[in-house]
Design a protein around this motif. Structure first.
Motif, PDB file in Angstrom:
ATOM      1  N   TYR A 129       0.833  -1.206   0.000  1.00  0.00           N
ATOM      2  CA  TYR A 129       0.000   0.000   0.000  1.00  0.00           C
ATOM      3  C   TYR A 129       0.868   1.256   0.000  1.00  0.00           C
ATOM      4  O   TYR A 129       0.509   2.257  -0.635  1.00  0.00           O
ATOM      5  CB  TYR A 129      -0.913  -0.015   1.224  1.00  0.00           C
TER       6      TYR A 129
ATOM      7  N   THR B 186       1.893   1.526  -3.762  1.00  0.00           N
ATOM      8  CA  THR B 186       0.826   1.828  -4.718  1.00  0.00           C
ATOM      9  C   THR B 186       0.128   3.153  -4.446  1.00  0.00           C
ATOM     10  O   THR B 186      -0.462   3.742  -5.358  1.00  0.00           O
ATOM     11  CB  THR B 186      -0.224   0.699  -4.703  1.00  0.00           C
ATOM     12  N   THR B 187       0.185   3.626  -3.227  1.00  0.00           N
ATOM     13  CA  THR B 187      -0.459   4.900  -2.895  1.00  0.00           C
ATOM     14  C   THR B 187       0.568   6.009  -2.685  1.00  0.00           C
ATOM     15  O   THR B 187       0.605   6.996  -3.415  1.00  0.00           O
ATOM     16  CB  THR B 187      -1.330   4.754  -1.636  1.00  0.00           C
TER      17      THR B 187
ATOM     18  N   THR C  58       2.099   8.586  -5.739  1.00  0.00           N
ATOM     19  CA  THR C  58       1.828  10.026  -5.610  1.00  0.00           C
ATOM     20  C   THR C  58       3.125  10.823  -5.607  1.00  0.00           C
ATOM     21  O   THR C  58       3.244  11.862  -6.277  1.00  0.00           O
ATOM     22  CB  THR C  58       1.043  10.306  -4.321  1.00  0.00           C
TER      23      THR C  58
ATOM     24  N   TRP D 298      -1.439  12.581   0.301  1.00  0.00           N
ATOM     25  CA  TRP D 298      -0.994  11.256   0.730  1.00  0.00           C
ATOM     26  C   TRP D 298       0.214  10.815  -0.102  1.00  0.00           C
ATOM     27  O   TRP D 298       0.153   9.853  -0.862  1.00  0.00           O
ATOM     28  CB  TRP D 298      -2.128  10.246   0.601  1.00  0.00           C
ATOM     29  N   GLU D 299       1.309  11.535   0.055  1.00  0.00           N
ATOM     30  CA  GLU D 299       2.539  11.057  -0.574  1.00  0.00           C
ATOM     31  C   GLU D 299       3.181  10.019   0.354  1.00  0.00           C
ATOM     32  O   GLU D 299       2.573   9.607   1.343  1.00  0.00           O
ATOM     33  CB  GLU D 299       3.469  12.229  -0.911  1.00  0.00           C
TER      34      GLU D 299
ATOM     35  N   THR E 215       1.675   8.853   3.993  1.00  0.00           N
ATOM     36  CA  THR E 215       1.037   7.541   3.993  1.00  0.00           C
ATOM     37  C   THR E 215       1.651   6.641   5.053  1.00  0.00           C
ATOM     38  O   THR E 215       0.936   5.921   5.770  1.00  0.00           O
ATOM     39  CB  THR E 215       1.172   6.890   2.606  1.00  0.00           C
TER      40      THR E 215
END
Length: 349
Positions: free
Chosen positions: A138, A141-142, A146, A296-297, A301
Protein backbone atom coordinates in the motif's frame (compact mmCIF):
# COMPACT_ATOMS: atom_id res chain seq x y z
CA UNK A 1 36.18 12.52 -21.29
CA UNK A 2 34.00 11.68 -18.30
CA UNK A 3 35.49 11.18 -14.87
CA UNK A 4 34.26 7.57 -14.83
CA UNK A 5 36.02 6.81 -18.09
CA UNK A 6 39.22 8.43 -16.85
CA UNK A 7 39.10 6.45 -13.61
CA UNK A 8 38.45 3.18 -15.46
CA UNK A 9 41.36 3.89 -17.79
CA UNK A 10 43.64 4.71 -14.89
CA UNK A 11 42.65 1.50 -13.09
CA UNK A 12 43.40 -0.53 -16.21
CA UNK A 13 46.80 1.12 -16.64
CA UNK A 14 47.99 0.79 -13.02
CA UNK A 15 50.05 -2.40 -12.61
CA UNK A 16 49.22 -4.71 -9.73
CA UNK A 17 51.42 -4.07 -6.70
CA UNK A 18 52.99 -6.87 -4.64
CA UNK A 19 50.83 -8.27 -1.84
CA UNK A 20 53.15 -7.10 0.93
CA UNK A 21 53.14 -3.59 -0.44
CA UNK A 22 49.35 -3.54 -0.56
CA UNK A 23 49.07 -4.87 3.00
CA UNK A 24 51.53 -2.36 4.44
CA UNK A 25 49.54 0.42 6.13
CA UNK A 26 50.27 4.03 5.40
CA UNK A 27 51.01 6.56 8.11
CA UNK A 28 47.66 8.24 7.50
CA UNK A 29 45.85 4.93 7.81
CA UNK A 30 47.52 4.18 11.14
CA UNK A 31 46.53 7.61 12.47
CA UNK A 32 42.93 7.16 11.32
CA UNK A 33 42.64 3.71 12.93
CA UNK A 34 44.22 5.03 16.16
CA UNK A 35 41.75 7.93 16.28
CA UNK A 36 38.89 5.53 15.58
CA UNK A 37 40.01 3.23 18.39
CA UNK A 38 40.22 6.17 20.80
CA UNK A 39 36.74 7.30 19.76
CA UNK A 40 35.29 3.81 20.25
CA UNK A 41 36.89 3.53 23.70
CA UNK A 42 35.49 6.94 24.63
CA UNK A 43 32.01 5.80 23.51
CA UNK A 44 32.12 2.99 26.13
CA UNK A 45 30.63 0.25 23.99
CA UNK A 46 31.18 -2.59 26.46
CA UNK A 47 27.60 -2.25 27.73
CA UNK A 48 26.13 -2.59 24.22
CA UNK A 49 25.30 -5.75 22.30
CA UNK A 50 28.69 -5.64 20.62
CA UNK A 51 30.35 -5.50 24.02
CA UNK A 52 28.25 -8.45 25.12
CA UNK A 53 29.73 -10.51 22.29
CA UNK A 54 33.29 -9.60 23.21
CA UNK A 55 32.93 -9.85 27.02
CA UNK A 56 33.08 -13.68 27.23
CA UNK A 57 36.39 -13.63 25.35
CA UNK A 58 37.94 -11.37 27.98
CA UNK A 59 36.33 -12.89 31.05
CA UNK A 60 34.22 -9.77 31.61
CA UNK A 61 30.54 -9.64 32.41
CA UNK A 62 27.83 -7.46 30.95
CA UNK A 63 24.12 -7.26 31.45
CA UNK A 64 21.59 -6.02 34.01
CA UNK A 65 23.17 -5.16 37.32
CA UNK A 66 26.73 -5.10 35.99
CA UNK A 67 28.87 -2.10 35.21
CA UNK A 68 31.66 -2.78 32.67
CA UNK A 69 35.00 -1.35 33.66
CA UNK A 70 37.42 0.71 31.61
CA UNK A 71 39.37 -2.43 30.63
CA UNK A 72 36.34 -3.97 28.93
CA UNK A 73 35.52 -0.67 27.23
CA UNK A 74 39.09 -0.45 25.95
CA UNK A 75 39.17 -4.05 24.74
CA UNK A 76 35.83 -3.60 22.97
CA UNK A 77 36.96 -0.43 21.23
CA UNK A 78 40.28 -1.90 20.19
CA UNK A 79 38.61 -5.10 18.96
CA UNK A 80 36.17 -3.20 16.76
CA UNK A 81 38.90 -0.93 15.36
CA UNK A 82 41.15 -3.95 14.75
CA UNK A 83 38.37 -5.84 12.96
CA UNK A 84 37.73 -2.86 10.70
CA UNK A 85 41.45 -2.60 9.97
CA UNK A 86 41.74 -6.28 9.08
CA UNK A 87 38.69 -5.95 6.85
CA UNK A 88 40.29 -2.96 5.10
CA UNK A 89 43.53 -4.91 4.52
CA UNK A 90 41.67 -7.91 3.08
CA UNK A 91 39.63 -5.67 0.78
CA UNK A 92 42.79 -4.09 -0.60
CA UNK A 93 43.94 -7.51 -1.78
CA UNK A 94 40.88 -7.88 -4.01
CA UNK A 95 40.40 -6.39 -7.51
CA UNK A 96 38.34 -3.23 -7.81
CA UNK A 97 35.35 -5.04 -9.34
CA UNK A 98 35.04 -7.18 -6.21
CA UNK A 99 35.72 -4.41 -3.71
CA UNK A 100 32.65 -2.38 -4.65
CA UNK A 101 29.97 -5.10 -4.20
CA UNK A 102 31.61 -6.45 -1.04
CA UNK A 103 31.71 -3.01 0.58
CA UNK A 104 28.09 -2.45 -0.43
CA UNK A 105 27.08 -5.76 1.16
CA UNK A 106 29.04 -5.02 4.33
CA UNK A 107 27.50 -1.58 4.74
CA UNK A 108 24.04 -2.96 3.99
CA UNK A 109 24.51 -5.66 6.63
CA UNK A 110 25.70 -3.00 9.07
CA UNK A 111 22.57 -0.94 8.37
CA UNK A 112 20.27 -3.95 8.80
CA UNK A 113 22.03 -4.83 12.05
CA UNK A 114 21.66 -1.25 13.25
CA UNK A 115 17.93 -1.16 12.45
CA UNK A 116 17.30 -4.60 13.97
CA UNK A 117 18.88 -3.42 17.22
CA UNK A 118 15.91 -1.06 17.71
CA UNK A 119 13.86 -4.03 18.95
CA UNK A 120 10.87 -3.15 16.79
CA UNK A 121 8.22 -5.30 15.16
CA UNK A 122 8.94 -4.95 11.44
CA UNK A 123 6.43 -7.68 10.68
CA UNK A 124 3.90 -4.84 10.49
CA UNK A 125 5.22 -4.20 6.97
CA UNK A 126 3.56 -7.40 5.79
CA UNK A 127 0.36 -7.12 7.80
CA UNK A 128 -2.70 -7.31 5.56
CA UNK A 129 -5.28 -4.55 5.58
CA UNK A 130 -9.00 -4.86 4.92
CA UNK A 131 -8.58 -4.58 1.14
CA UNK A 132 -6.20 -7.56 1.12
CA UNK A 133 -2.95 -5.69 0.42
CA UNK A 134 -0.01 -5.54 2.78
CA UNK A 135 1.08 -2.26 4.35
CA UNK A 136 4.32 -2.25 2.34
CA UNK A 137 2.47 -2.75 -0.95
CA UNK A 138 0.00 0.00 0.00
CA UNK A 139 2.92 2.33 0.67
CA UNK A 140 4.15 1.72 -2.87
CA UNK A 141 0.83 1.83 -4.72
CA UNK A 142 -0.46 4.90 -2.90
CA UNK A 143 2.38 6.89 -1.35
CA UNK A 144 5.19 6.15 -3.80
CA UNK A 145 2.98 6.61 -6.86
CA UNK A 146 1.83 10.03 -5.61
CA UNK A 147 5.42 11.01 -4.83
CA UNK A 148 6.54 9.98 -8.31
CA UNK A 149 3.92 11.80 -10.34
CA UNK A 150 4.27 14.95 -8.22
CA UNK A 151 8.05 14.83 -8.72
CA UNK A 152 7.90 14.08 -12.45
CA UNK A 153 5.47 16.91 -13.20
CA UNK A 154 7.41 19.29 -10.97
CA UNK A 155 10.80 18.55 -12.55
CA UNK A 156 9.30 19.03 -16.04
CA UNK A 157 7.96 22.49 -15.18
CA UNK A 158 11.15 23.29 -13.24
CA UNK A 159 13.28 22.57 -16.30
CA UNK A 160 11.13 24.87 -18.44
CA UNK A 161 11.40 27.66 -15.87
CA UNK A 162 15.13 27.01 -15.49
CA UNK A 163 15.79 27.28 -19.21
CA UNK A 164 13.82 30.52 -19.46
CA UNK A 165 15.57 31.99 -16.42
CA UNK A 166 19.02 30.89 -17.62
CA UNK A 167 18.53 32.41 -21.07
CA UNK A 168 17.18 35.61 -19.50
CA UNK A 169 20.23 35.72 -17.22
CA UNK A 170 22.51 35.42 -20.26
CA UNK A 171 20.63 37.98 -22.38
CA UNK A 172 21.38 41.66 -22.84
CA UNK A 173 17.78 42.60 -22.00
CA UNK A 174 17.76 44.48 -18.69
CA UNK A 175 14.16 43.60 -17.85
CA UNK A 176 14.67 39.90 -18.49
CA UNK A 177 17.93 39.90 -16.53
CA UNK A 178 16.33 41.67 -13.56
CA UNK A 179 13.31 39.37 -13.49
CA UNK A 180 15.55 36.29 -13.72
CA UNK A 181 17.91 37.34 -10.96
CA UNK A 182 15.01 38.31 -8.66
CA UNK A 183 13.31 34.95 -9.28
CA UNK A 184 16.41 32.87 -8.58
CA UNK A 185 17.37 34.98 -5.55
CA UNK A 186 13.92 34.82 -3.95
CA UNK A 187 13.19 31.13 -4.44
CA UNK A 188 16.70 30.03 -3.51
CA UNK A 189 16.75 32.33 -0.50
CA UNK A 190 13.47 31.27 1.16
CA UNK A 191 12.55 27.86 2.63
CA UNK A 192 10.55 25.50 0.44
CA UNK A 193 8.08 24.86 3.26
CA UNK A 194 7.34 28.59 3.47
CA UNK A 195 6.79 28.70 -0.30
CA UNK A 196 4.33 25.79 -0.01
CA UNK A 197 2.34 27.67 2.64
CA UNK A 198 2.40 30.96 0.71
CA UNK A 199 1.10 29.32 -2.46
CA UNK A 200 -1.50 27.11 -0.76
CA UNK A 201 -2.79 29.67 1.75
CA UNK A 202 -1.73 32.96 0.17
CA UNK A 203 -3.03 32.69 -3.39
CA UNK A 204 -6.70 32.32 -2.29
CA UNK A 205 -6.37 35.75 -0.66
CA UNK A 206 -6.17 37.23 -4.17
CA UNK A 207 -9.54 35.73 -5.03
CA UNK A 208 -11.27 32.35 -5.18
CA UNK A 209 -10.21 31.91 -8.81
CA UNK A 210 -6.58 31.70 -7.65
CA UNK A 211 -7.20 28.97 -5.09
CA UNK A 212 -5.44 25.70 -5.89
CA UNK A 213 -5.93 22.24 -4.53
CA UNK A 214 -3.19 20.62 -2.47
CA UNK A 215 -1.49 18.65 -5.24
CA UNK A 216 -1.31 21.53 -7.78
CA UNK A 217 -0.07 23.82 -5.00
CA UNK A 218 2.69 21.35 -4.14
CA UNK A 219 3.66 20.94 -7.79
CA UNK A 220 3.78 24.71 -8.27
CA UNK A 221 5.91 25.22 -5.15
CA UNK A 222 8.37 22.48 -6.11
CA UNK A 223 8.56 23.73 -9.70
CA UNK A 224 9.29 27.32 -8.70
CA UNK A 225 11.83 26.38 -6.03
CA UNK A 226 13.79 23.83 -8.04
CA UNK A 227 13.48 25.89 -11.22
CA UNK A 228 15.52 28.58 -9.45
CA UNK A 229 18.25 26.10 -8.55
CA UNK A 230 18.23 24.51 -12.01
CA UNK A 231 18.46 27.94 -13.65
CA UNK A 232 21.99 28.35 -12.32
CA UNK A 233 22.85 24.80 -13.39
CA UNK A 234 21.58 25.44 -16.91
CA UNK A 235 23.40 28.76 -17.08
CA UNK A 236 26.68 27.18 -15.97
CA UNK A 237 26.24 24.35 -18.47
CA UNK A 238 25.68 26.75 -21.35
CA UNK A 239 28.69 28.84 -20.34
CA UNK A 240 30.75 25.64 -20.07
CA UNK A 241 30.64 25.12 -23.84
CA UNK A 242 33.79 26.45 -25.47
CA UNK A 243 33.26 29.89 -27.10
CA UNK A 244 34.91 28.56 -30.25
CA UNK A 245 31.73 26.59 -30.95
CA UNK A 246 29.87 29.87 -31.47
CA UNK A 247 32.56 31.09 -33.86
CA UNK A 248 32.51 27.85 -35.82
CA UNK A 249 28.72 27.99 -36.15
CA UNK A 250 28.89 31.62 -37.29
CA UNK A 251 31.48 30.67 -39.89
CA UNK A 252 29.03 28.09 -41.25
CA UNK A 253 26.32 30.73 -41.52
CA UNK A 254 24.07 29.36 -38.74
CA UNK A 255 21.83 31.83 -36.92
CA UNK A 256 21.82 32.15 -33.13
CA UNK A 257 18.72 30.04 -32.53
CA UNK A 258 19.91 27.17 -34.70
CA UNK A 259 23.39 27.38 -33.17
CA UNK A 260 21.97 27.09 -29.68
CA UNK A 261 19.55 24.27 -30.52
CA UNK A 262 21.89 22.14 -32.62
CA UNK A 263 25.35 22.86 -31.22
CA UNK A 264 25.46 24.64 -27.87
CA UNK A 265 22.66 22.99 -25.92
CA UNK A 266 23.51 19.36 -26.84
CA UNK A 267 27.08 19.96 -25.64
CA UNK A 268 25.85 21.76 -22.52
CA UNK A 269 23.79 18.71 -21.58
CA UNK A 270 27.01 16.96 -20.56
CA UNK A 271 27.38 19.53 -17.78
CA UNK A 272 23.66 19.88 -17.02
CA UNK A 273 22.60 16.25 -16.59
CA UNK A 274 24.60 15.25 -13.46
CA UNK A 275 23.52 18.15 -11.19
CA UNK A 276 19.99 18.05 -12.61
CA UNK A 277 19.75 14.37 -11.71
CA UNK A 278 20.93 15.20 -8.21
CA UNK A 279 18.30 17.93 -7.92
CA UNK A 280 15.58 15.52 -9.05
CA UNK A 281 16.55 12.99 -6.39
CA UNK A 282 16.51 15.80 -3.83
CA UNK A 283 13.08 16.84 -5.10
CA UNK A 284 11.89 13.25 -4.72
CA UNK A 285 12.51 13.53 -0.98
CA UNK A 286 11.45 17.17 -0.63
CA UNK A 287 8.07 16.23 -2.10
CA UNK A 288 7.30 14.99 1.42
CA UNK A 289 6.70 18.65 2.33
CA UNK A 290 3.41 18.59 0.41
CA UNK A 291 2.15 16.31 3.18
CA UNK A 292 1.51 19.45 5.27
CA UNK A 293 -1.41 20.12 2.91
CA UNK A 294 -2.85 16.64 3.40
CA UNK A 295 -1.45 14.99 0.26
CA UNK A 296 -0.99 11.26 0.73
CA UNK A 297 2.54 11.06 -0.57
CA UNK A 298 5.00 8.47 0.71
CA UNK A 299 5.92 10.02 4.06
CA UNK A 300 2.36 10.95 5.04
CA UNK A 301 1.04 7.54 3.99
CA UNK A 302 3.65 5.88 6.19
CA UNK A 303 2.70 8.13 9.13
CA UNK A 304 -1.01 7.42 8.74
CA UNK A 305 -0.54 3.65 8.53
CA UNK A 306 1.88 3.78 11.45
CA UNK A 307 -0.53 5.71 13.65
CA UNK A 308 -3.33 3.32 12.79
CA UNK A 309 -1.25 0.31 13.83
CA UNK A 310 0.79 2.14 16.53
CA UNK A 311 3.98 1.41 14.55
CA UNK A 312 4.96 4.83 13.19
CA UNK A 313 8.72 4.25 13.41
CA UNK A 314 8.54 0.91 11.58
CA UNK A 315 6.50 2.40 8.73
CA UNK A 316 8.86 5.38 8.42
CA UNK A 317 11.74 2.93 8.02
CA UNK A 318 9.76 1.21 5.25
CA UNK A 319 9.23 4.60 3.57
CA UNK A 320 12.95 5.32 3.83
CA UNK A 321 13.74 2.02 2.09
CA UNK A 322 11.31 2.86 -0.74
CA UNK A 323 12.86 6.33 -1.11
CA UNK A 324 16.30 4.72 -1.30
CA UNK A 325 15.18 2.16 -3.88
CA UNK A 326 13.67 4.90 -6.04
CA UNK A 327 16.84 6.96 -5.74
CA UNK A 328 18.98 4.03 -6.85
CA UNK A 329 16.75 3.51 -9.90
CA UNK A 330 17.06 7.15 -10.92
CA UNK A 331 20.81 7.11 -10.29
CA UNK A 332 21.08 4.26 -12.82
CA UNK A 333 18.95 6.17 -15.32
CA UNK A 334 21.06 9.28 -14.75
CA UNK A 335 24.23 7.27 -15.38
CA UNK A 336 22.89 6.07 -18.74
CA UNK A 337 21.95 9.61 -19.78
CA UNK A 338 25.41 10.83 -18.75
CA UNK A 339 27.05 8.14 -20.88
CA UNK A 340 24.85 9.14 -23.83
CA UNK A 341 25.83 12.80 -23.74
CA UNK A 342 29.43 12.05 -22.84
CA UNK A 343 30.09 9.38 -25.44
CA UNK A 344 32.00 11.84 -27.62
CA UNK A 345 34.40 12.48 -24.75
CA UNK A 346 35.02 8.95 -23.51
CA UNK A 347 38.35 7.29 -24.05
CA UNK A 348 38.51 5.36 -27.30
CA UNK A 349 40.65 2.46 -28.29
Amino acid sequence: MTSTAVEDGMRADIPARPILERIKPSRTEVMVIACLAALLIWMQLAGTRIGGLIAPLTGGATGPGTEPGFFLHAVTGLAIAGALWVNLILLRLLPFKFQVPIVWVELLVAFITFVSSFDRDFGIWFATSQDGTTNFVYLITTGAVTTLYVSFISIAFACILAMAAALARLSDNGLAYAASTFYTSFFRGTPLLLQVYVIYLGLPQLGPQFALNAVPSGILALSLCYGAYLAEIFRAGILGVHPGQHDAAAALGLNRKLTFRKIIFPQAMRFIVPPTGNQFIAMLKDSSLVSVMGVWELTRTAQIIGRRDFRVFEMLIAAAIIYWALSICFELIQARIERHYGKGYTKRG
